[in-house]
Write a protein that holds these residues in place. Structure first.
Motif, PDB file in Angstrom:
ATOM      1  N   LYS A 201       0.829  -1.205   0.000  1.00 44.51           N
ATOM      2  CA  LYS A 201       0.000   0.000   0.000  1.00 44.51           C
ATOM      3  C   LYS A 201       0.865   1.259   0.000  1.00 44.51           C
ATOM      4  N   LEU A 202       1.954   1.232   0.776  1.00 45.63           N
ATOM      5  CA  LEU A 202       2.867   2.376   0.801  1.00 45.63           C
ATOM      6  C   LEU A 202       3.526   2.581  -0.553  1.00 45.63           C
ATOM      7  N   ILE A 203       3.934   1.480  -1.174  1.00 42.96           N
ATOM      8  CA  ILE A 203       4.575   1.553  -2.492  1.00 42.96           C
ATOM      9  C   ILE A 203       3.592   2.075  -3.535  1.00 42.96           C
ATOM     10  N   ALA A 204       2.369   1.555  -3.522  1.00 41.07           N
ATOM     11  CA  ALA A 204       1.359   1.986  -4.492  1.00 41.07           C
ATOM     12  C   ALA A 204       1.047   3.468  -4.339  1.00 41.07           C
ATOM     13  N   ALA A 205       0.959   3.946  -3.099  1.00 48.05           N
ATOM     14  CA  ALA A 205       0.678   5.366  -2.866  1.00 48.05           C
ATOM     15  C   ALA A 205       1.827   6.240  -3.365  1.00 48.05           C
ATOM     16  N   SER A 206       3.062   5.797  -3.124  1.00 43.81           N
ATOM     17  CA  SER A 206       4.227   6.539  -3.590  1.00 43.81           C
ATOM     18  C   SER A 206       4.257   6.592  -5.110  1.00 43.81           C
ATOM     19  N   GLU A 207       4.045   5.454  -5.738  1.00 44.48           N
ATOM     20  CA  GLU A 207       4.054   5.403  -7.206  1.00 44.48           C
ATOM     21  C   GLU A 207       2.975   6.307  -7.794  1.00 44.48           C
ATOM     22  N   LYS A 208       1.813   6.326  -7.169  1.00 42.81           N
ATOM     23  CA  LYS A 208       0.707   7.166  -7.647  1.00 42.81           C
ATOM     24  C   LYS A 208       1.063   8.645  -7.521  1.00 42.81           C
ATOM     25  N   ASN A 209       1.643   9.022  -6.381  1.00 45.92           N
ATOM     26  CA  ASN A 209       2.024  10.418  -6.163  1.00 45.92           C
ATOM     27  C   ASN A 209       3.083  10.874  -7.160  1.00 45.92           C
ATOM     28  N   ILE A 210       4.077  10.013  -7.382  1.00 47.16           N
ATOM     29  CA  ILE A 210       5.160  10.369  -8.307  1.00 47.16           C
ATOM     30  C   ILE A 210       4.639  10.461  -9.739  1.00 47.16           C
ATOM     31  N   ALA A 211       3.777   9.529 -10.116  1.00 51.15           N
ATOM     32  CA  ALA A 211       3.212   9.554 -11.474  1.00 51.15           C
ATOM     33  C   ALA A 211       2.410  10.828 -11.710  1.00 51.15           C
ATOM     34  N   ALA A 212       1.672  11.277 -10.703  1.00 55.20           N
ATOM     35  CA  ALA A 212       0.866  12.491 -10.840  1.00 55.20           C
ATOM     36  C   ALA A 212       1.761  13.719 -11.027  1.00 55.20           C
ATOM     37  N   VAL A 213       2.860  13.773 -10.268  1.00 51.68           N
ATOM     38  CA  VAL A 213       3.798  14.895 -10.404  1.00 51.68           C
ATOM     39  C   VAL A 213       4.459  14.873 -11.779  1.00 51.68           C
ATOM     40  N   SER A 214       4.933  13.694 -12.182  1.00 50.92           N
ATOM     41  CA  SER A 214       5.614  13.566 -13.478  1.00 50.92           C
ATOM     42  C   SER A 214       4.703  13.953 -14.629  1.00 50.92           C
ATOM     43  N   GLU A 215       3.431  13.641 -14.503  1.00 50.11           N
ATOM     44  CA  GLU A 215       2.473  13.996 -15.550  1.00 50.11           C
ATOM     45  C   GLU A 215       2.321  15.514 -15.646  1.00 50.11           C
ATOM     46  N   ARG A 216       2.332  16.192 -14.517  1.00 47.11           N
ATOM     47  CA  ARG A 216       2.190  17.645 -14.504  1.00 47.11           C
ATOM     48  C   ARG A 216       3.363  18.354 -15.184  1.00 47.11           C
ATOM     49  N   VAL A 217       4.553  17.786 -15.061  1.00 45.98           N
ATOM     50  CA  VAL A 217       5.747  18.457 -15.610  1.00 45.98           C
ATOM     51  C   VAL A 217       6.179  17.869 -16.950  1.00 45.98           C
ATOM     52  N   ARG A 218       5.380  16.944 -17.469  1.00 48.21           N
ATOM     53  CA  ARG A 218       5.722  16.328 -18.750  1.00 48.21           C
ATOM     54  C   ARG A 218       5.801  17.390 -19.852  1.00 48.21           C
ATOM     55  N   GLY A 219       6.881  17.328 -20.642  1.00 48.13           N
ATOM     56  CA  GLY A 219       7.044  18.257 -21.753  1.00 48.13           C
ATOM     57  C   GLY A 219       7.674  19.584 -21.380  1.00 48.13           C
ATOM     58  N   GLN A 335       7.886  15.631  -5.278  1.00 52.98           N
ATOM     59  CA  GLN A 335       6.899  16.715  -5.279  1.00 52.98           C
ATOM     60  C   GLN A 335       7.520  18.054  -4.903  1.00 52.98           C
ATOM     61  N   LYS A 336       8.366  18.058  -3.890  1.00 49.76           N
ATOM     62  CA  LYS A 336       8.964  19.305  -3.415  1.00 49.76           C
ATOM     63  C   LYS A 336       9.890  19.913  -4.472  1.00 49.76           C
ATOM     64  N   VAL A 337      10.699  19.066  -5.117  1.00 50.04           N
ATOM     65  CA  VAL A 337      11.622  19.553  -6.147  1.00 50.04           C
ATOM     66  C   VAL A 337      10.850  20.016  -7.381  1.00 50.04           C
ATOM     67  N   ALA A 338       9.817  19.275  -7.763  1.00 50.49           N
ATOM     68  CA  ALA A 338       9.029  19.644  -8.939  1.00 50.49           C
ATOM     69  C   ALA A 338       8.338  20.994  -8.750  1.00 50.49           C
ATOM     70  N   ARG A 339       7.820  21.244  -7.568  1.00 52.30           N
ATOM     71  CA  ARG A 339       7.160  22.524  -7.301  1.00 52.30           C
ATOM     72  C   ARG A 339       8.143  23.688  -7.381  1.00 52.30           C
ATOM     73  N   MET A 340       9.400  23.434  -7.012  1.00 53.04           N
ATOM     74  CA  MET A 340      10.419  24.478  -7.137  1.00 53.04           C
ATOM     75  C   MET A 340      10.757  24.731  -8.607  1.00 53.04           C
ATOM     76  N   LEU A 341      10.944  23.639  -9.366  1.00 53.62           N
ATOM     77  CA  LEU A 341      11.374  23.763 -10.759  1.00 53.62           C
ATOM     78  C   LEU A 341      10.275  24.247 -11.677  1.00 53.62           C
ATOM     79  N   HIS A 342       9.038  23.821 -11.412  1.00 55.23           N
ATOM     80  CA  HIS A 342       7.920  24.119 -12.312  1.00 55.23           C
ATOM     81  C   HIS A 342       6.715  24.625 -11.520  1.00 55.23           C
ATOM     82  N   PRO A 343       6.847  25.778 -10.878  1.00 53.79           N
ATOM     83  CA  PRO A 343       5.742  26.268 -10.019  1.00 53.79           C
ATOM     84  C   PRO A 343       4.444  26.477 -10.771  1.00 53.79           C
TER      85      PRO A 343
END
Length: 346
Positions: A201-219, A335-343
């Motif tokens: 469950k912890l792994i699935a939640a982490s993977e979901k969170n990371i995928a959501a961030v990566s999708e936001r900064v794609r491209g 998430q923290k690094v992505a928000r800094m790089l791509h606010p």
């Protein structure tokens, strides 16, 4: 430096007596052993892990865990994330801060075993055996090296204790580490303690969170990031605690960035001159605190020292602690690094 160490024979014998509750036998012992084995079998034991080429078989969930230092918090944080803090009898890991609310405080409350560390800054052999562990966790095989004054895995096995080396620790090469290794540590501990469902469950939640961030900064354009420890030196040059390889690069990639110094070394850390750092375009800073109470002050100092950096002109930096390493919280770093790089993406 070579250390004078007494023979471990007496300590081994004493520890063995303690682990078996007495130095003799009592009537009914075999029957109780069979009952315990039957209960363990129902709970999914025995469990066997292949760890650094050694087979570690667990007949039941460990109840006396010792966590060695190793300049890490991955192991203790993983146990806490899985709700296993009550199994720890001695913990030597702490950074003093965490991205996870309450974790640093929870680590501080764990028993330390009143251990006096040896010259290698970890638990000496005789002290380790006296703690009567049934599981010892080490970041690398270094923690089980007799030359360093530590109990070996064979010596621990002789007193009934299992041992475990964390992912990428077999060859002591964290330069190849990725977020997947954090998941492997969670899965392995989930198996050992029969809490595999919680680990997944912890792994699935982490993977979901990371995928959501990566999708936001794609491209998005990938800024060049400098990742380094706050106020720390490891080599001969001015900047010897700068990350070149390892899990930080995986985190940066998923956060929509790239390591500005990835090509400067094949090892985890680069040892850079001030001139090399000054000549590199750094778009953003990630400063990692290792027991530094004010990493932001160090980040501001660097930006002032190198005003030619785009990071300095735009005041672009973020401070992190345990989420940037092996451990259960890499999604928070992404998430923290992505928000800094791509606010604007959030």
């Amino acid at each position: 430096m070579p250390m004078n160490r007494p023979t471990a024979a007496a300590a081994l014998a004493a520890a063995l007596c303690l682990l078996t509750a007495a130095c003799g036998s009592s009537s009914g012992g075999k029957a109780s052993d069979k009952t315990a084995e039957a209960a363990a079998s129902k709970a999914g034991y025995p469990v066997t892990l292949d760890n650094c080429g050694q087979k570690e078989t667990f007949k039941r969930a460990p109840g006396r865990v010792v966590v060695m230092n190793g300049a890490s918090v991955a192991e203790v944080s993983t146990l806490l994330a899985l709700g296993l803090g009550d199994r720890i009898v001695a913990n030597q890991q702490t950074y003093g801060m965490s991205e996870v609310p309450g974790r640093a405080e929870a680590i501080k409350k764990l028993p330390t075993g009143n251990v006096k560390l040896n010259e290698a800054y970890d638990i000496p052999r005789e002290t380790m055996l006296g703690l009567r562990p049934d599981l010892v966790l080490s970041v690398t095989t270094y923690g089980f090296d007799e030359k360093n004054g530590f109990a070996t895995r064979d010596q621990l096995r002789q007193v009934g204790a299992n041992s475990y080396v964390s992912p990428q620790g077999c060859d002591d090469d964290p330069s190849r580490m990725t977020i997947a290794d954090s998941y492997r540590l969670l899965r392995d501990m989930g198996k050992v303690f029969n809490v595999g469902d919680k680990a997944e469950k912890l792994i699935a939640a982490s993977e979901k969170n990371i995928a959501a961030v990566s999708e936001r900064v794609r491209g998005e354009k990938k800024p060049k990031v400098m990742v380094l420890f706050s106020n720390m030196s490891m080599g001969s040059n001015d900047f010897s605690a700068v990350f070149a390889q390892g899990i930080v690069n995986d985190i940066l990639a998923k956060a929509g960035g790239t390591n500005a110094f990835e090509d400067t070394a094949r090892t985890t850390f680069a040892d850079l001159s001030k001139e090399k750092v000054a000549a590199t375009d750094v778009d953003a800073l990630v400063v990692i605190s290792y027991n530094d109470p004010d990493p932001a002050a160090y980040a501001r100092k660097l930006l002032k020292e190198f005003p030619q950096w785009p990071a300095a002109r735009n005041n672009t930096y973020v401070t992190v602690s345990d989420s940037m390493y092996l451990g259960p919280s890499n999604d928070l770093a992404v998430q923290k690094v992505a928000r800094m790089l791509h606010p604007d993406a959030f």
